[in-house]
Design a protein around this motif. Sequence first.
Motif, PDB file in Angstrom:
ATOM      1  N   LEU A 153     -36.535  82.275  51.970  1.00 51.85           N
ATOM      2  CA  LEU A 153     -37.361  82.014  53.170  1.00 51.85           C
ATOM      3  C   LEU A 153     -38.329  80.893  52.842  1.00 51.85           C
ATOM      4  O   LEU A 153     -38.934  80.904  51.771  1.00 51.85           O
ATOM      5  N   GLU A 154     -38.485  79.957  53.745  1.00 46.53           N
ATOM      6  CA  GLU A 154     -39.513  78.928  53.518  1.00 46.53           C
ATOM      7  C   GLU A 154     -40.319  78.710  54.779  1.00 46.53           C
ATOM      8  O   GLU A 154     -39.801  78.840  55.895  1.00 46.53           O
ATOM      9  N   ARG A 155     -41.622  78.419  54.578  1.00 42.38           N
ATOM     10  CA  ARG A 155     -42.520  78.126  55.708  1.00 42.38           C
ATOM     11  C   ARG A 155     -43.173  76.779  55.453  1.00 42.38           C
ATOM     12  O   ARG A 155     -43.689  76.540  54.362  1.00 42.38           O
ATOM     13  N   HIS A 156     -43.168  75.938  56.457  1.00 44.18           N
ATOM     14  CA  HIS A 156     -43.835  74.634  56.366  1.00 44.18           C
ATOM     15  C   HIS A 156     -44.493  74.291  57.703  1.00 44.18           C
ATOM     16  O   HIS A 156     -44.226  74.912  58.727  1.00 44.18           O
ATOM     17  N   HIS A 157     -45.291  73.243  57.638  1.00 47.01           N
ATOM     18  CA  HIS A 157     -46.018  72.713  58.789  1.00 47.01           C
ATOM     19  C   HIS A 157     -45.075  72.237  59.909  1.00 47.01           C
ATOM     20  O   HIS A 157     -43.912  71.921  59.648  1.00 47.01           O
ATOM     21  N   ARG A 158     -45.601  72.178  61.094  1.00 45.82           N
ATOM     22  CA  ARG A 158     -44.788  71.857  62.269  1.00 45.82           C
ATOM     23  C   ARG A 158     -44.253  70.417  62.262  1.00 45.82           C
ATOM     24  O   ARG A 158     -43.351  70.075  63.019  1.00 45.82           O
ATOM     25  N   PHE A 159     -44.817  69.546  61.385  1.00 49.17           N
ATOM     26  CA  PHE A 159     -44.407  68.139  61.384  1.00 49.17           C
ATOM     27  C   PHE A 159     -43.204  67.869  60.479  1.00 49.17           C
ATOM     28  O   PHE A 159     -42.647  66.784  60.508  1.00 49.17           O
ATOM     29  N   LYS A 160     -42.840  68.850  59.679  1.00 46.89           N
ATOM     30  CA  LYS A 160     -41.766  68.617  58.698  1.00 46.89           C
ATOM     31  C   LYS A 160     -40.456  68.282  59.408  1.00 46.89           C
ATOM     32  O   LYS A 160     -40.054  68.979  60.338  1.00 46.89           O
ATOM     33  N   GLU A 161     -39.765  67.246  58.914  1.00 45.48           N
ATOM     34  CA  GLU A 161     -38.589  66.755  59.631  1.00 45.48           C
ATOM     35  C   GLU A 161     -37.278  67.335  59.106  1.00 45.48           C
ATOM     36  O   GLU A 161     -36.306  67.423  59.849  1.00 45.48           O
ATOM     37  N   ASP A 162     -37.215  67.683  57.804  1.00 45.76           N
ATOM     38  CA  ASP A 162     -35.964  68.206  57.257  1.00 45.76           C
ATOM     39  C   ASP A 162     -36.016  69.727  57.144  1.00 45.76           C
ATOM     40  O   ASP A 162     -37.080  70.321  56.984  1.00 45.76           O
ATOM     41  N   SER A 163     -34.847  70.349  57.225  1.00 46.12           N
ATOM     42  CA  SER A 163     -34.760  71.808  57.166  1.00 46.12           C
ATOM     43  C   SER A 163     -33.370  72.222  56.705  1.00 46.12           C
ATOM     44  O   SER A 163     -32.378  71.654  57.167  1.00 46.12           O
ATOM     45  N   PRO A 164     -33.265  73.213  55.808  1.00 52.34           N
ATOM     46  CA  PRO A 164     -34.382  73.830  55.099  1.00 52.34           C
ATOM     47  C   PRO A 164     -35.008  72.838  54.113  1.00 52.34           C
ATOM     48  O   PRO A 164     -34.468  71.753  53.888  1.00 52.34           O
ATOM     49  N   SER A 165     -36.124  73.234  53.530  1.00 50.38           N
ATOM     50  CA  SER A 165     -36.810  72.349  52.597  1.00 50.38           C
ATOM     51  C   SER A 165     -35.915  72.032  51.399  1.00 50.38           C
ATOM     52  O   SER A 165     -35.035  72.825  51.041  1.00 50.38           O
TER      53      SER A 165
END
Length: 264
Positions: A153-165
């Motif tokens: 599971l990963e959590r990042h800010h709303r601006f992150k462009e790639d997924s998953p990290s």
Amino acid sequence: MATRIAINGAAGRMGQRLVALGSQDKSLDIVACFEHAGHAKFGQDAGVVAGIGELGVPLQEETDAQYSAIIDFSVPAGAHAAVERAVNAKAALVMATTGLEEEHQAKIREAANVIPVVWAPSMSTTVNLTMKLCEIAAEALKDIPGGADVEVLERHHRFKEDSPSGTALRFGELIAAKMGITEFVHGREGRPGARPHNEIAYHAIRTGDNPGEHTIIFGLLGETIEMTVRASNRDCYATGALQAAKFAAGKPAGLYNMNDVLGL
Ligand SMILES: NC(=O)C1=CN([C@@H]2O[C@H](COP(=O)(O)OP(=O)(O)OC[C@H]3O[C@@H](n4cnc5c(N)ncnc54)[C@H](OP(=O)(O)O)[C@@H]3O)[C@@H](O)[C@H]2O)C=CC1
Ligand SMILES: O=C(O)C1=N[C@H](C(=O)O)C[C@H](O)C1
């Protein structure tokens, strides 16, 4: 003598922290700050943009300054340009940008034949340590009766462009190699049926200003172990990248990772 460094993507969230922390480090000299010409702050002083006052280095696309390492936290096109800059300048490269296509990744591997390259999806000490711990867990649990299910599971800010990290993907690769897992899925919906053991699932959450959080679950029948590593701000990544630049400058050509830099 101070290590002369260049920063690519210098006006970004990470670039600004590199400028701020790098300028306080007496063993470093920031001599170039690269940005794309379309950036709203292009031409402005990189220190002013980072909120630390005048640095005397503008956000620019070209420089005459000599540097022995370039650090890239940008976007795939920027990362590509950073590889070319590093090779042309015969400088070390610290590659931190994630979400790169195979074509860009191949260029980085090729560059490592002629220059030293530190390439890691996370420059954080605790993330790289958690990767080691997960490898130990994976080795210990690979043949456990009843099997161990692995989810990342990963959590990042709303601006992150790639997924998953990039970090989540690396956790998955390292664990899969230890456990002989070959299948990877991204979330679940509908009726996928009972979960096979030969699978790692990634779950990416995007909320607010989260600077990065990863949880790796090893779920057994009757008990579960979870490892969570959480950044409270971006300085863990910036500090690691600056350390990587000092480590790599002047090293023989080759591909290095943060275990090499941190001695893990
Ligand atoms: N390895 C690690 O430890 C970490 C890696 N990262 C990764 O680093 C990358 C950057 O993250 P973050 O700083 O949050 O992102 P930002 O979007 O805040 O910063 C990226 C910067 O690069 C600029 N840029 C765009 N195109 C170019 C180009 N061709 N040349 C130079 N600069 C360019 C962007 O400009 P504009 O805004 O105009 O597009 C922006 O200023 C991401 O891939 C992220 O996943 C992040 C944290 C830690
Ligand atoms: O975009 C980010 O912010 C981060 N990206 C990296 C990744 O994709 O793994 C590292 C860190 O988690 C922050």
